[in-house]
Write an enzyme that holds these catalytic residues in place. Sequence first.
Site, mmCIF file in Angstrom:
data_model
loop_
_atom_site.group_PDB
_atom_site.id
_atom_site.type_symbol
_atom_site.label_atom_id
_atom_site.label_comp_id
_atom_site.label_asym_id
_atom_site.label_seq_id
_atom_site.Cartn_x
_atom_site.Cartn_y
_atom_site.Cartn_z
ATOM 1 N N LYS A 157 0.835 -1.200 0.000
ATOM 2 C CA LYS A 157 0.000 0.000 0.000
ATOM 3 C C LYS A 157 0.875 1.257 0.000
ATOM 4 C CE LYS A 157 -3.879 2.315 2.095
ATOM 5 N NZ LYS A 157 -4.484 2.551 0.781
ATOM 6 N N ASN A 195 -14.055 3.324 -3.343
ATOM 7 C CA ASN A 195 -13.340 3.466 -2.073
ATOM 8 C C ASN A 195 -12.858 4.885 -1.853
ATOM 9 O OD1 ASN A 195 -10.180 3.771 -1.610
ATOM 10 N ND2 ASN A 195 -10.479 2.951 -3.668
ATOM 11 N N ALA A 196 -12.836 5.239 -0.575
ATOM 12 C CA ALA A 196 -12.231 6.500 -0.148
ATOM 13 C C ALA A 196 -11.470 6.211 1.138
ATOM 14 C CB ALA A 196 -13.284 7.564 0.076
ATOM 15 N N CYS A 239 -3.870 9.292 -6.660
ATOM 16 C CA CYS A 239 -5.020 8.938 -5.825
ATOM 17 C C CYS A 239 -6.094 10.025 -5.942
ATOM 18 C CB CYS A 239 -4.621 8.773 -4.363
ATOM 19 S SG CYS A 239 -6.047 8.343 -3.336
ATOM 20 N N LYS A 293 2.680 5.810 -11.331
ATOM 21 C CA LYS A 293 1.283 5.357 -11.405
ATOM 22 C C LYS A 293 0.388 6.502 -11.842
ATOM 23 C CE LYS A 293 -2.191 2.575 -9.191
ATOM 24 N NZ LYS A 293 -2.504 1.677 -8.087
ATOM 25 N N ASN A 313 -4.755 4.073 -11.790
ATOM 26 C CA ASN A 313 -5.359 4.146 -10.462
ATOM 27 C C ASN A 313 -6.886 4.141 -10.628
ATOM 28 O OD1 ASN A 313 -5.747 4.731 -7.627
ATOM 29 N ND2 ASN A 313 -3.723 5.675 -7.654
ATOM 30 N N GLY A 339 -12.436 -2.104 -10.374
ATOM 31 C CA GLY A 339 -13.110 -3.347 -10.752
ATOM 32 C C GLY A 339 -13.688 -3.275 -12.156
ATOM 33 N N GLY A 343 -6.422 -5.929 -8.163
ATOM 34 C CA GLY A 343 -6.899 -5.424 -6.886
ATOM 35 C C GLY A 343 -8.280 -5.938 -6.548
HETATM 36 C C1 LIG Z 1 -9.530 -0.201 -1.096
HETATM 37 C C2 LIG Z 1 -8.553 0.305 -2.100
HETATM 38 C C3 LIG Z 1 -7.357 0.879 -1.676
HETATM 39 C C4 LIG Z 1 -6.432 1.351 -2.612
HETATM 40 N N1 LIG Z 1 -5.267 1.902 -2.173
HETATM 41 C C5 LIG Z 1 -4.327 2.311 -3.075
HETATM 42 C C6 LIG Z 1 -3.076 2.817 -2.629
HETATM 43 O O1 LIG Z 1 -2.779 2.885 -1.437
HETATM 44 N N2 LIG Z 1 -2.204 3.233 -3.581
HETATM 45 C C7 LIG Z 1 -2.456 3.147 -4.938
HETATM 46 O O2 LIG Z 1 -1.595 3.510 -5.753
HETATM 47 N N3 LIG Z 1 -3.636 2.642 -5.379
HETATM 48 C C8 LIG Z 1 -4.564 2.232 -4.491
HETATM 49 N N4 LIG Z 1 -5.741 1.702 -4.933
HETATM 50 C C9 LIG Z 1 -5.956 1.562 -6.381
HETATM 51 C C10 LIG Z 1 -5.534 0.168 -6.866
HETATM 52 O O3 LIG Z 1 -4.162 -0.070 -6.672
HETATM 53 C C11 LIG Z 1 -5.864 -0.017 -8.360
HETATM 54 O O4 LIG Z 1 -5.122 0.921 -9.118
HETATM 55 C C12 LIG Z 1 -7.331 0.145 -8.664
HETATM 56 O O5 LIG Z 1 -8.126 -0.430 -7.649
HETATM 57 C C13 LIG Z 1 -7.708 -0.491 -10.004
HETATM 58 O O6 LIG Z 1 -7.460 -1.885 -9.987
HETATM 59 P P1 LIG Z 1 -8.632 -2.973 -9.731
HETATM 60 O O7 LIG Z 1 -9.749 -2.615 -10.666
HETATM 61 O O8 LIG Z 1 -7.993 -4.294 -10.025
HETATM 62 O O9 LIG Z 1 -9.042 -2.836 -8.312
HETATM 63 C C14 LIG Z 1 -6.704 1.243 -4.015
HETATM 64 C C15 LIG Z 1 -7.914 0.673 -4.422
HETATM 65 C C16 LIG Z 1 -8.830 0.210 -3.499
HETATM 66 C C17 LIG Z 1 -10.132 -0.377 -3.977
#
Ligand SMILES: Cc1cc2nc3c(=O)[nH]c(=O)nc-3n(C[C@H](O)[C@H](O)[C@H](O)COP(=O)(O)O)c2cc1C
Length: 306
Positions: free
Chosen positions: A44, A68-69, A129, A165, A192, A218, A266
């Site tokens: 993370k 998410n937030a 982010c 990123k 992201n 997702g 993720g």
């Molecule tokens: C709960 C949650 C926490 C996340 N925390 C971070 C983070 O700390 N740093 C970051 O670069 N991306 C963060 N992301 C983004 C993910 O790394 C990823 O880029 C994004 O969820 C898209 O991928 P996915 O569709 O497979 O989830 C977070 C996403 C979620 C849902």
Amino acid sequence: MNVSVDFCGIKFPNPTVVASGYLGVTGASLASCAKNGAGGVTAKTIFMDERPGHPNPTVVAFPGGLINAVGLCGEGIKNAKHEFEIYRDSAPDNPIIGSIGGKNLKELVEVAEIMDTYPVDMIELNFSCPNVDDEMGRPIACDPLMTAEATKAIRKVVKKPISVKLSPNVPDIGMIAKHAEMEGADAITAVNTMGPGMLIDPKLRRPILANKVGGVSGQALKPIAVRCVYDVYSAVQIPIIATGGVVNGNAALEMILAGGSLLGIGSAIMSNDMQCFTMIVDKIREYMEEEGFTDISELVGLAHEN
Ligand SMILES: Cc1cc2nc3c(=O)[nH]c(=O)nc-3n(C[C@H](O)[C@H](O)[C@H](O)COP(=O)(O)O)c2cc1C
């Protein structure tokens, strides 16, 4: 059939990599992903100091994925060193990417310098982010010149490979990627979360997230992420960690054909449990066998040729 990936000189046994944010920076949890088939992991995003993040609820599922937030909560880089050591001892063959953030450029550079001394293979710069605008302003990755400036400053102090990123919430992601590449990025992580978005509870008649808005991930993000990876691949020579909506084998193949060498995963971890890594790699192998490919690198970016 070879599904291992040489990424910036780092060997991943397969292309799946846990995306940043899932399972925090906890070494044992990240190692359990590697034991369940992930090629590598991303920790993370971590800042200099401890951060509480946003109040709950911070993560909500909806039919298209997650919103998410979380607000980049975490324990601060100096307290997290032992977690990287635990991971390194538990999963020596599965690379780990350390993700860093900062309230401003000065902090980012300081955190980068510390992360460079930790047992990580690569450093991901979270410039994207969408949930912390109120505190930190627009993400760096929304502006090409800010992306270039921050990449350059970090490149100066970091010896390990860096991946920048990026955000999908920009009109021309290829141009932003180009600015990162020009200033010394070794790779791009695209993308992201998208948004911010909002869910409203009709009974309560108010936004569900305490922060009101959050990043969308997702399945709903996948077509946008595929296009972003496609655009980044067209714009730069450096390799891509394709992230966003890789929830099954088909999505993984789309991302590789668009130009992804590694696949950030993720939301699928939350919906499919730990089976998602082997499920995705099995599907890639099956496709390669059916279509007559022997090395996964032959597939990367093929959608650009047709
Ligand atoms: C709960 C949650 C926490 C996340 N925390 C971070 C983070 O700390 N740093 C970051 O670069 N991306 C963060 N992301 C983004 C993910 O790394 C990823 O880029 C994004 O969820 C898209 O991928 P996915 O569709 O497979 O989830 C977070 C996403 C979620 C849902």
